[in-house]
Motif scaffolding. Structure first.
Motif, short mmCIF file in Angstrom:
data_model
loop_
_atom_site.label_atom_id
_atom_site.label_comp_id
_atom_site.label_asym_id
_atom_site.label_seq_id
_atom_site.Cartn_x
_atom_site.Cartn_y
_atom_site.Cartn_z
N GLN A 86 0.97 -1.32 0.02
CA GLN A 86 0.14 0.22 0.41
C GLN A 86 0.47 1.02 0.23
OE1 GLN A 86 -2.36 -0.02 3.11
NE2 GLN A 86 -4.30 -1.38 2.61
N PHE A 87 1.69 0.93 0.76
CA PHE A 87 2.21 2.06 0.85
C PHE A 87 3.60 2.51 -0.42
CE2 PHE A 87 7.54 3.78 1.33
CZ PHE A 87 7.28 5.34 1.77
N LEU A 88 3.71 1.23 -1.19
CA LEU A 88 4.99 1.70 -2.50
C LEU A 88 3.35 2.16 -3.61
CD1 LEU A 88 6.78 -1.31 -2.84
CD2 LEU A 88 7.90 1.50 -3.09
N ILE A 89 2.33 1.58 -3.43
CA ILE A 89 1.43 2.17 -4.67
C ILE A 89 0.96 3.83 -4.11
CG2 ILE A 89 -0.81 2.09 -4.73
CD1 ILE A 89 -0.53 -1.15 -4.89
N THR A 90 0.95 3.78 -3.40
CA THR A 90 0.85 5.20 -2.83
C THR A 90 1.77 6.14 -2.98
OG1 THR A 90 -0.60 4.86 -0.41
CG2 THR A 90 0.17 7.08 -1.19
N ALA A 91 2.65 5.89 -2.86
CA ALA A 91 4.27 6.58 -3.04
C ALA A 91 3.88 6.84 -5.18
CB ALA A 91 5.85 6.43 -2.27
N ALA A 92 4.13 5.51 -5.63
CA ALA A 92 3.99 5.95 -6.84
C ALA A 92 3.62 6.49 -7.73
CB ALA A 92 4.35 4.31 -7.56
N CYS A 97 1.53 11.01 -10.49
CA CYS A 97 0.44 11.40 -10.95
C CYS A 97 0.34 13.44 -10.04
CB CYS A 97 -0.74 11.35 -10.03
SG CYS A 97 -1.33 9.83 -11.54
N LEU A 98 1.43 13.31 -9.24
CA LEU A 98 1.10 14.77 -8.93
C LEU A 98 2.81 15.36 -8.83
CD1 LEU A 98 -0.51 14.10 -5.01
CD2 LEU A 98 -0.95 15.63 -7.30
N ILE A 99 4.20 15.14 -8.33
CA ILE A 99 5.27 15.18 -7.99
C ILE A 99 5.94 15.15 -9.41
CG2 ILE A 99 7.32 15.03 -7.36
CD1 ILE A 99 5.73 15.72 -4.72
N LEU A 100 5.86 14.27 -10.68
CA LEU A 100 6.75 14.61 -12.07
C LEU A 100 5.94 16.00 -12.86
CD1 LEU A 100 9.05 12.93 -13.68
CD2 LEU A 100 7.28 11.97 -14.05
N PRO A 101 4.61 15.59 -12.73
CA PRO A 101 3.94 17.39 -13.96
C PRO A 101 4.41 18.67 -13.07
CG PRO A 101 2.33 15.35 -12.91
CD PRO A 101 3.30 14.48 -12.15
N MET A 102 4.24 18.09 -11.92
CA MET A 102 4.62 19.94 -10.77
C MET A 102 6.14 20.23 -11.44
SD MET A 102 3.48 22.01 -9.48
CE MET A 102 1.96 21.98 -8.74
N THR A 103 7.19 19.34 -11.37
CA THR A 103 7.78 18.91 -11.88
C THR A 103 8.21 20.18 -13.15
OG1 THR A 103 8.73 18.14 -9.99
CG2 THR A 103 10.39 18.60 -11.56
N ARG A 104 7.19 18.62 -14.33
CA ARG A 104 7.95 19.14 -15.64
C ARG A 104 6.72 20.97 -15.80
NH1 ARG A 104 5.57 13.68 -18.11
NH2 ARG A 104 7.70 12.77 -18.01
N PHE A 105 6.12 21.13 -14.52
CA PHE A 105 5.08 21.80 -14.75
C PHE A 105 6.38 23.65 -14.27
CE2 PHE A 105 2.76 25.39 -13.15
CZ PHE A 105 1.60 26.57 -13.91
N THR A 106 6.60 23.35 -13.37
CA THR A 106 7.87 24.10 -12.88
C THR A 106 8.93 24.27 -14.03
OG1 THR A 106 7.37 23.68 -10.46
CG2 THR A 106 9.25 24.73 -10.92
N ALA A 107 9.79 23.35 -14.51
CA ALA A 107 10.52 23.62 -15.33
C ALA A 107 9.75 24.61 -16.89
CB ALA A 107 11.30 22.83 -15.62
N ARG A 108 8.69 24.01 -17.01
CA ARG A 108 8.56 24.59 -18.28
C ARG A 108 7.95 26.37 -18.14
NH1 ARG A 108 3.89 20.99 -19.99
NH2 ARG A 108 5.33 19.13 -21.36
N ARG A 109 7.36 26.87 -16.58
CA ARG A 109 7.31 28.33 -16.48
C ARG A 109 9.13 28.76 -16.41
NH1 ARG A 109 3.87 29.03 -10.87
NH2 ARG A 109 4.34 31.35 -11.43
N LYS A 110 9.59 27.80 -15.82
CA LYS A 110 10.98 28.83 -15.70
C LYS A 110 11.77 29.11 -16.86
CE LYS A 110 15.74 27.98 -13.23
NZ LYS A 110 16.33 27.08 -13.02
N THR A 111 11.27 28.40 -17.58
CA THR A 111 11.78 27.81 -19.09
C THR A 111 11.10 29.70 -19.96
OG1 THR A 111 12.73 25.55 -19.84
CG2 THR A 111 12.24 27.21 -21.45
#
Length: 139
Positions: A86-92, A97-111
């Protein structure tokens, strides 16, 4: 009371409360997924419920009709395995779904911000050249 009200209305406290509520709801989804999908898959190879997996120390474990262990020392490692899944599924899900898209969004915004700063610098340089050219032609 005024200080307490200001504390509660600060953005990070409200955001934390929302995150806790969403996290609790998300935990229910993950628990249902593990119970409805993962446990049956594991059940194809053994017991249907991961919590039923256990080992016994000091001889065979004997269980009474009420479910209490009367002899031996049971180690209930199936529950730990279920919690780990359950922990691994939650973390994945949180990561993908949250961290990776937010990181990409922040990188695009910075660019985009960097491109805008470069464009403004070029514009200022061009306007300076135009001003200098106008000054020299009017003299």
């Amino acid at each position: 009371m005024k200080g307490f009200k200001e504390f509660l209305l600060r953005g990070n406290v409200v955001e934390l409360a929302v995150a806790v509520v969403i996290g609790a709801a998300f935990t229910n989804i993950v628990n249902a997924f593990v119970k409805g999908v993962i446990n049956p898959i594991v059940g194809a190879f053994g017991a249907k419920d991961l919590a039923s997996y256990s080992s016994c120390l000091k001889g065979p474990c004997e269980v009474s009709a009420t479910g209490e262990v009367t002899s031996g020392i049971p180690i209930l490692w199936g529950g730990v395995l279920s919690a780990a899944l359950q922990f691994l599924i939650t973390a994945a899900v949180v990561y993908f779904c949250l961290i990776l898209p937010m990181t990409r969004f922040t990188a695009r915004r910075k660019t985009l911000a960097e491109v805008q700063v470069e464009a403004e610098a070029k514009e200022v340089l061009l306007l300076t050249e135009i001003r200098d050219a106008l000054v020299t032609t009017t003299r």
